[in-house]
Design a protein around this motif. Structure first.
Motif, PDB file in Angstrom:
ATOM      1  N   SER A   2      32.396  41.656  75.496  1.00  0.00           N
ATOM      2  CA  SER A   2      31.617  40.436  75.292  1.00  0.00           C
ATOM      3  C   SER A   2      31.701  39.995  73.838  1.00  0.00           C
ATOM      4  CB  SER A   2      30.158  40.674  75.681  1.00  0.00           C
ATOM      5  OG  SER A   2      29.598  41.703  74.897  1.00  0.00           O
ATOM      6  N   ARG A   3      31.720  38.686  73.639  1.00  0.00           N
ATOM      7  CA  ARG A   3      31.809  38.133  72.286  1.00  0.00           C
ATOM      8  C   ARG A   3      30.464  38.215  71.591  1.00  0.00           C
ATOM      9  NH1 ARG A   3      35.995  34.103  71.609  1.00  0.00           N
ATOM     10  NH2 ARG A   3      34.519  32.635  70.719  1.00  0.00           N
ATOM     11  N   GLY A  10      24.089  43.284  61.818  1.00  0.00           N
ATOM     12  CA  GLY A  10      24.724  43.801  63.018  1.00  0.00           C
ATOM     13  C   GLY A  10      25.214  42.695  63.924  1.00  0.00           C
ATOM     14  N   ASP A  11      25.831  43.069  65.026  1.00  0.00           N
ATOM     15  CA  ASP A  11      26.400  42.102  65.961  1.00  0.00           C
ATOM     16  C   ASP A  11      25.314  41.514  66.851  1.00  0.00           C
ATOM     17  OD1 ASP A  11      28.777  42.734  64.813  1.00  0.00           O
ATOM     18  OD2 ASP A  11      29.612  43.776  66.545  1.00  0.00           O
ATOM     19  N   ALA A 169      44.442  39.656  59.137  1.00  0.00           N
ATOM     20  CA  ALA A 169      43.110  40.235  59.329  1.00  0.00           C
ATOM     21  C   ALA A 169      42.469  39.714  60.614  1.00  0.00           C
ATOM     22  CB  ALA A 169      42.225  39.918  58.122  1.00  0.00           C
ATOM     23  N   HIS A 170      42.695  38.449  60.921  1.00  0.00           N
ATOM     24  CA  HIS A 170      42.186  37.902  62.186  1.00  0.00           C
ATOM     25  C   HIS A 170      42.760  38.654  63.378  1.00  0.00           C
ATOM     26  CE1 HIS A 170      41.604  35.271  65.613  1.00  0.00           C
ATOM     27  NE2 HIS A 170      42.918  35.291  65.771  1.00  0.00           N
ATOM     28  N   ASP A 313      35.569  38.456  69.864  1.00  0.00           N
ATOM     29  CA  ASP A 313      35.794  39.726  70.537  1.00  0.00           C
ATOM     30  C   ASP A 313      36.252  40.713  69.462  1.00  0.00           C
ATOM     31  OD1 ASP A 313      35.274  38.768  73.167  1.00  0.00           O
ATOM     32  OD2 ASP A 313      37.255  37.852  73.202  1.00  0.00           O
ATOM     33  N   TRP A 314      35.313  41.371  68.846  1.00  0.00           N
ATOM     34  CA  TRP A 314      35.605  42.178  67.666  1.00  0.00           C
ATOM     35  C   TRP A 314      36.443  43.401  68.005  1.00  0.00           C
ATOM     36  CZ3 TRP A 314      34.929  40.201  63.027  1.00  0.00           C
ATOM     37  CH2 TRP A 314      34.021  39.136  62.889  1.00  0.00           C
TER      38      TRP A 314
END
Length: 317
Positions: A2-3, A10-11, A169-170, A313-314
């Motif tokens: 999940s995005r 934090g996320d 980096a992306h 989406d890390w």
């Protein structure tokens, strides 16, 4: 997967982001703006408290490495004020840094030399700040955005190399890339470079300072490519972009591109902060847009669109 939006605490679920200033600065310093530094944590807290009182819930700081981004203060400020803060890694134009910060390379200036010499580890530095943490910050305080910048006129070596590092980096992390544009820059070249050459999807790219570019056909063409467009001068009193900002928004809404637009105050100096900064974004710009286009547009530009633009989406390489 999940995005999520990567904040300094934090996320975060994008649905929890709320009303967002999509381009701004709590801390920034540049040799081009002597005496205008934003470097006081107490003043930054006052800004966030006033912004929260006006209805703001999230604040995206585009200050990249080396420009006094206040990494040691951002998490404490977010906790104290309840405002979600997204920090940036990346690099601005070379002129914003003291001599020697980005040493000159002895390598030839060729298309093949994407990141020669002293730039060779720049992508790794961006990745570390996105996945491990910001230098000088408490453990776990990470960037959630890569900020780079176009040059006035033709792009130089520094810009080509930082764009290449940002794209690398992306791809390693999933982070969105935000780009500072100039009035006489070439945004299609930036898009061609990031997307065409380096494979970054357009919806992962945010182009800032759209109102500096007077060509409405250009605005529409960029939006049609699928990038996000940050209108980040309408709240800056006296900024040349103010004069046409509302017409730019109206034109893009009429053309069907409202879902690509973001709003921000881009407060880069003490004078701009004194004029209202992000609070003016919500107390003056937002009501005017609501009167012209209805509250649904405000929800799109201040809440739904930022949630889409800054969520990722890390990945951890």
């Amino acid at each position: 997967m999940s995005r999520t939006v990567r904040t300094v605490l934090g996320d975060l679920d994008p649905a929890a982001l709320g009303v967002t200033d999509s381009h701004d600065h709590l801390f920034i310093r540049s040799p081009l703006l002597p005496g205008q530094e934003l470097d006081d944590p107490a003043a930054a807290e006052d800004v966030l408290r006033a912004y929260a009182a006006a209805g703001g819930r999230a604040f995206v700081q585009w200050t990249p490495l080396g420009l006094g981004r206040g990494a040691d203060s951002l998490a404490a400020l977010s906790r104290a004020t309840g405002v979600h803060v997204v920090a940036a890694t990346g690099a601005h134009q070379a002129v914003h840094y003291a001599p020697g910060f980005f040493p000159e390379s002895d390598e030839a200036e060729t298309e093949a030399a994407e990141r020669p010499g002293p730039y060779a580890d720049l992508a790794e530095r961006f990745v570390a700040e996105l996945t491990t943490g910001l230098p000088g910050a408490p453990e776990g305080v990470r960037a959630g955005l890569i900020k780079v910048a176009a040059d006035p006129g033709p792009a130089g070596r520094h810009t080509r190399w930082t764009l290449a590092a940002a794209a690398e980096a992306h791809h390693a992390t999933g982070a969105p890339i935000a780009v500072h544009l100039e009035a006489d820059g070439t945004p299609h070249w930036i898009l061609d470079r990031l997307h065409g050459r380096h494979g970054v999807r357009p919806d992962r790219i945010i182009l800032g300072h759209l109102t500096r570019l007077p060509d409405r056909a250009l605005h529409r063409a960029l939006a049609a490519e699928g990038v996000h467009l940050a209108l980040d001068s309408p709240s800056r009193t006296g900024h040349p972009g103010d004069h046409g900002a509302f017409e730019v928004i109206a034109d893009l809404v009429e053309a069907g591109h409202a879902h690509r637009l973001l709003l921000g105050a881009d407060t880069t100096t003490r004078n701009a902060r004194a004029a209202g900064g992000p609070v003016r974004l919500l107390t003056e710009l937002a009501p005017r847009l609501a009167r012209s286009h209805g509250p649904e547009l405000l929800d799109l530009l201040l809440t739904a669109n930022p949630a889409a633009a800054f969520a990722a989406d890390w990945r951890t390489p």
